[in-house]
Design a protein around this motif. Sequence first.
Motif, PDB file in Angstrom:
ATOM      1  N   LEU A  42       2.786   7.125   6.745  1.00 53.94           N
ATOM      2  CA  LEU A  42       2.008   6.317   5.812  1.00 53.94           C
ATOM      3  C   LEU A  42       1.381   5.121   6.519  1.00 53.94           C
ATOM      4  CD1 LEU A  42       1.404   6.121   2.690  1.00 53.94           C
ATOM      5  CD2 LEU A  42       3.286   4.491   2.602  1.00 53.94           C
ATOM      6  N   LEU A  43       2.156   4.462   7.372  1.00 56.96           N
ATOM      7  CA  LEU A  43       1.635   3.299   8.083  1.00 56.96           C
ATOM      8  C   LEU A  43       0.589   3.698   9.124  1.00 56.96           C
ATOM      9  CD1 LEU A  43       4.919   1.235   8.509  1.00 56.96           C
ATOM     10  CD2 LEU A  43       2.948   0.646   7.097  1.00 56.96           C
ATOM     11  N   LEU A  44       0.816   4.828   9.816  1.00 58.96           N
ATOM     12  CA  LEU A  44      -0.194   5.313  10.759  1.00 58.96           C
ATOM     13  C   LEU A  44      -1.488   5.649  10.017  1.00 58.96           C
ATOM     14  CD1 LEU A  44       1.927   7.684  13.039  1.00 58.96           C
ATOM     15  CD2 LEU A  44       1.098   5.398  13.589  1.00 58.96           C
ATOM     16  N   THR A  49      -7.190   4.244   8.417  1.00 57.55           N
ATOM     17  CA  THR A  49      -8.222   3.948   7.423  1.00 57.55           C
ATOM     18  C   THR A  49      -8.646   2.488   7.483  1.00 57.55           C
ATOM     19  OG1 THR A  49      -6.527   3.554   5.726  1.00 57.55           O
ATOM     20  CG2 THR A  49      -7.436   5.774   5.872  1.00 57.55           C
ATOM     21  N   ALA A  50      -7.703   1.596   7.790  1.00 59.44           N
ATOM     22  CA  ALA A  50      -8.024   0.175   7.859  1.00 59.44           C
ATOM     23  C   ALA A  50      -8.957  -0.131   9.017  1.00 59.44           C
ATOM     24  CB  ALA A  50      -6.742  -0.645   7.975  1.00 59.44           C
ATOM     25  N   VAL A  51      -8.777   0.576  10.128  1.00 64.88           N
ATOM     26  CA  VAL A  51      -9.626   0.338  11.304  1.00 64.88           C
ATOM     27  C   VAL A  51     -11.089   0.618  10.972  1.00 64.88           C
ATOM     28  CG1 VAL A  51     -10.224   1.297  13.565  1.00 64.88           C
ATOM     29  CG2 VAL A  51      -7.878   0.633  13.072  1.00 64.88           C
ATOM     30  N   ASN A  52     -11.360   1.685  10.222  1.00 68.96           N
ATOM     31  CA  ASN A  52     -12.740   1.999   9.858  1.00 68.96           C
ATOM     32  C   ASN A  52     -13.395   0.852   9.107  1.00 68.96           C
ATOM     33  OD1 ASN A  52     -13.101   4.598  10.935  1.00 68.96           O
ATOM     34  ND2 ASN A  52     -12.013   5.536   9.241  1.00 68.96           N
ATOM     35  N   THR A  53     -12.600   0.154   8.281  1.00 72.64           N
ATOM     36  CA  THR A  53     -13.137  -0.949   7.488  1.00 72.64           C
ATOM     37  C   THR A  53     -13.352  -2.201   8.336  1.00 72.64           C
ATOM     38  OG1 THR A  53     -12.000  -0.079   5.527  1.00 72.64           O
ATOM     39  CG2 THR A  53     -12.727  -2.368   5.446  1.00 72.64           C
ATOM     40  N   ALA A  54     -12.397  -2.493   9.215  1.00 69.81           N
ATOM     41  CA  ALA A  54     -12.461  -3.733   9.987  1.00 69.81           C
ATOM     42  C   ALA A  54     -13.342  -3.636  11.221  1.00 69.81           C
ATOM     43  CB  ALA A  54     -11.038  -4.146  10.411  1.00 69.81           C
ATOM     44  N   MET A  55     -13.607  -2.433  11.708  1.00 64.51           N
ATOM     45  CA  MET A  55     -14.277  -2.269  12.994  1.00 64.51           C
ATOM     46  C   MET A  55     -15.663  -2.905  13.058  1.00 64.51           C
ATOM     47  SD  MET A  55     -13.527  -1.105  15.983  1.00 64.51           S
ATOM     48  CE  MET A  55     -12.336   0.227  15.832  1.00 64.51           C
ATOM     49  N   PRO A  56     -16.529  -2.753  12.034  1.00 59.43           N
ATOM     50  CA  PRO A  56     -17.848  -3.392  12.161  1.00 59.43           C
ATOM     51  C   PRO A  56     -17.775  -4.894  12.384  1.00 59.43           C
ATOM     52  CG  PRO A  56     -17.856  -1.794  10.373  1.00 59.43           C
ATOM     53  CD  PRO A  56     -16.424  -1.946  10.809  1.00 59.43           C
ATOM     54  N   VAL A  57     -16.870  -5.560  11.678  1.00 58.92           N
ATOM     55  CA  VAL A  57     -16.729  -7.008  11.839  1.00 58.92           C
ATOM     56  C   VAL A  57     -16.159  -7.339  13.215  1.00 58.92           C
ATOM     57  CG1 VAL A  57     -15.610  -9.082  10.931  1.00 58.92           C
ATOM     58  CG2 VAL A  57     -16.443  -7.327   9.359  1.00 58.92           C
ATOM     59  N   ALA A  58     -15.146  -6.582  13.639  1.00 58.69           N
ATOM     60  CA  ALA A  58     -14.540  -6.834  14.953  1.00 58.69           C
ATOM     61  C   ALA A  58     -15.565  -6.661  16.067  1.00 58.69           C
ATOM     62  CB  ALA A  58     -13.359  -5.888  15.165  1.00 58.69           C
ATOM     63  N   ALA A  59     -16.352  -5.602  16.009  1.00 61.96           N
ATOM     64  CA  ALA A  59     -17.328  -5.334  17.066  1.00 61.96           C
ATOM     65  C   ALA A  59     -18.394  -6.423  17.114  1.00 61.96           C
ATOM     66  CB  ALA A  59     -17.972  -3.961  16.846  1.00 61.96           C
ATOM     67  N   LEU A 166      -2.779   7.970  -0.397  1.00 57.49           N
ATOM     68  CA  LEU A 166      -2.718   6.564  -0.819  1.00 57.49           C
ATOM     69  C   LEU A 166      -3.462   5.638   0.141  1.00 57.49           C
ATOM     70  CD1 LEU A 166      -1.633   4.549  -2.891  1.00 57.49           C
ATOM     71  CD2 LEU A 166       0.462   4.386  -1.526  1.00 57.49           C
ATOM     72  N   PRO A 167      -3.272   5.755   1.467  1.00 57.10           N
ATOM     73  CA  PRO A 167      -4.058   4.896   2.367  1.00 57.10           C
ATOM     74  C   PRO A 167      -5.561   5.103   2.225  1.00 57.10           C
ATOM     75  CG  PRO A 167      -2.199   5.811   3.547  1.00 57.10           C
ATOM     76  CD  PRO A 167      -2.245   6.508   2.215  1.00 57.10           C
ATOM     77  N   SER A 168      -5.996   6.327   1.905  1.00 59.22           N
ATOM     78  CA  SER A 168      -7.426   6.558   1.720  1.00 59.22           C
ATOM     79  C   SER A 168      -7.972   5.755   0.551  1.00 59.22           C
ATOM     80  CB  SER A 168      -7.697   8.051   1.489  1.00 59.22           C
ATOM     81  OG  SER A 168      -7.339   8.816   2.618  1.00 59.22           O
ATOM     82  N   ILE A 169      -7.111   5.490  -0.436  1.00 54.88           N
ATOM     83  CA  ILE A 169      -7.543   4.749  -1.622  1.00 54.88           C
ATOM     84  C   ILE A 169      -7.418   3.243  -1.416  1.00 54.88           C
ATOM     85  CG2 ILE A 169      -7.116   4.379  -4.084  1.00 54.88           C
ATOM     86  CD1 ILE A 169      -6.016   7.239  -4.181  1.00 54.88           C
ATOM     87  N   LEU A 318     -14.707   1.522   1.468  1.00 59.16           N
ATOM     88  CA  LEU A 318     -14.479   2.352   0.285  1.00 59.16           C
ATOM     89  C   LEU A 318     -15.401   3.557   0.242  1.00 59.16           C
ATOM     90  CD1 LEU A 318     -13.875  -0.324  -2.494  1.00 59.16           C
ATOM     91  CD2 LEU A 318     -12.249   1.409  -1.693  1.00 59.16           C
ATOM     92  N   THR A 319     -16.497   3.504   0.968  1.00 58.70           N
ATOM     93  CA  THR A 319     -17.404   4.644   1.032  1.00 58.70           C
ATOM     94  C   THR A 319     -16.676   5.890   1.521  1.00 58.70           C
ATOM     95  OG1 THR A 319     -19.254   3.156   1.509  1.00 58.70           O
ATOM     96  CG2 THR A 319     -19.569   5.479   2.023  1.00 58.70           C
ATOM     97  N   LEU A 320     -15.679   5.703   2.374  1.00 57.21           N
ATOM     98  CA  LEU A 320     -14.963   6.836   2.962  1.00 57.21           C
ATOM     99  C   LEU A 320     -13.829   7.351   2.091  1.00 57.21           C
ATOM    100  CD1 LEU A 320     -14.687   5.504   6.629  1.00 57.21           C
ATOM    101  CD2 LEU A 320     -16.527   6.856   5.596  1.00 57.21           C
ATOM    102  N   THR A 321     -13.475   6.604   1.027  1.00 56.60           N
ATOM    103  CA  THR A 321     -12.340   6.991   0.195  1.00 56.60           C
ATOM    104  C   THR A 321     -12.537   8.367  -0.432  1.00 56.60           C
ATOM    105  OG1 THR A 321     -11.805   4.693  -0.311  1.00 56.60           O
ATOM    106  CG2 THR A 321     -10.994   6.352  -1.834  1.00 56.60           C
ATOM    107  N   SER A 322     -13.745   8.649  -0.868  1.00 56.53           N
ATOM    108  CA  SER A 322     -14.002   9.933  -1.520  1.00 56.53           C
ATOM    109  C   SER A 322     -13.704  11.098  -0.581  1.00 56.53           C
ATOM    110  CB  SER A 322     -15.462   9.994  -1.987  1.00 56.53           C
ATOM    111  OG  SER A 322     -16.351   9.819  -0.891  1.00 56.53           O
ATOM    112  N   GLY A 323     -13.953  10.901   0.723  1.00 55.86           N
ATOM    113  CA  GLY A 323     -13.673  11.967   1.674  1.00 55.86           C
ATOM    114  C   GLY A 323     -12.194  12.267   1.798  1.00 55.86           C
ATOM    115  N   GLY A 324     -11.368  11.217   1.789  1.00 59.65           N
ATOM    116  CA  GLY A 324      -9.929  11.430   1.877  1.00 59.65           C
ATOM    117  C   GLY A 324      -9.379  12.173   0.673  1.00 59.65           C
ATOM    118  N   LEU A 325      -9.868  11.824  -0.510  1.00 62.52           N
ATOM    119  CA  LEU A 325      -9.388  12.478  -1.726  1.00 62.52           C
ATOM    120  C   LEU A 325      -9.876  13.924  -1.812  1.00 62.52           C
ATOM    121  CD1 LEU A 325      -9.969   9.564  -4.267  1.00 62.52           C
ATOM    122  CD2 LEU A 325      -7.829  10.239  -3.175  1.00 62.52           C
TER     123      LEU A 325
END
Length: 479
Positions: A42-44, A49-59, A166-169, A318-325
């Motif tokens: 679950l944590l992995l 999923t969290a990296v996808n969200t934070a990556m644009p800002v980090a880069a 759950l992480p996808s959501i 959140l754009t990617l959430t639909s793909g996980g579900l």
Amino acid sequence: MTTASPTSVDSAPIPPDATDPGGGVLTGRYRALTLGIVSVVLLLAFEATAVNTAMPVAARQLDGLQLYAFAFSGYFTTTLFALVVSGQWCDRRGPLQPLFTGIAVFGAGLVVAGAAPGMWVFVAGRAIQGLGGGLVIVALYVVVGRAYPERLRPAVFAAFSSAWVLPSIVGPVVSGAVTDHLGWRWVFLAVPVLILLPLAVMGPALRRSEREQPVATGADFDRRRTRLAAMAALGAGLLQYAGQRLDPLGLLPALAGAALLVPAVLGLLPAGTLRAARGLPTVILLRGVAAGAFFAAEAFIPLMMVTQRGLSPTLAGLTLTSGGLSWALGSWLQGRPGAERYREAMIRWGFLLTAVAIAGAALVLVPAVPAWVAALAWGVGGIGMGLTVASVSVLMMRLSAPEDAGANSASLQMSDALGNVLLVGLSGVLFSALGGGSVAAAHEGAEGAGSAGAFTVIFLTMAGVALVGAVLGGRVRKG
């Protein structure tokens, strides 16, 4: 969502426990172990999923948009090596040592990435994470094989898959909120602390399992296979570095990388894989084609939504959430009664849906197209991936003799990782070459920043790769 879910890579099947006391995965002796290992997954999954969200800002903050793709592909590059090492380590010493070592290495990579002063250090942190993640995921599957009787293993593997839902959501929401209010660094720095609890829960159960089923330590590491894995990882890294240079001197590391990677891949994958020979070789190849095309496009969707449409990191993720579900839905559909007769057709249709989804996401680059179209498209792509990946795994087992199932499972995961490395790396080269990482406005986060042309080329290229997969889907049946 990621496809790194190997089945006992390089590890021989473990016989059922003759002393099975009965009960389910959440009863008696299995409860703590199940909760612990599922919590690690679950944590992995949340971190992925969290990296996808934070990556644009980090880069952007690290002035590293030109290295954006390599923060993803660097992870999979080192995973190539860790998959092989972990499987052999588990065979020789049992899963306890590689599991805890992998968690420690993964945590160290998170700290390096979270504290990185520049983008190259950040990429190095992601590479360290890949080493740890490769060790961990293989060891977890070996734990299941050793600690659970055969009747309970399907339930545990199902729990592994469910742990990604759950992480996808919530992953994009939590990561976006943390990025907005505390900073992107805390997306990485908080996870090592969270891993401590599941370790404490499952530690005693793991040690009891080790005592009950001691491992024979006479087998040596397969040095040839380990050497090939190291060659593959180093060769992939050199190719990525060469692609980043985009100058004549880049030919030298490119040639060196190809000289290492090609013979390594030929040695690690079944004969005929690279030429799509009918039957098992094509099945193995299609896993890498599917994973590479889908995740190469997915890596750039949040960046596109932030720089081209001005979305916040939370909404972009959140754009990617639909793909996980919808991935879970596609997997469920292919397992329904009566679906077996359509196995090959489901692979072809899965690739077609993936191609449509990737091309559909590119439509958001047109200002008149609503941003939610990307989420809709990615939901379609998730169904396609659920159909394709699960069906490919089923066919791999069907075409494998019992004594070859472990080796072929390892080849399937190796193809998955290679597909990610090569196609995400290619996307990074295209992005950098077409000016996607050099626009100053992108650093400021202004709406419409970055190069729309770079995103367009990436998405259309990956859609084309998915279409190639649909064509090759007709070769999964033996001639």
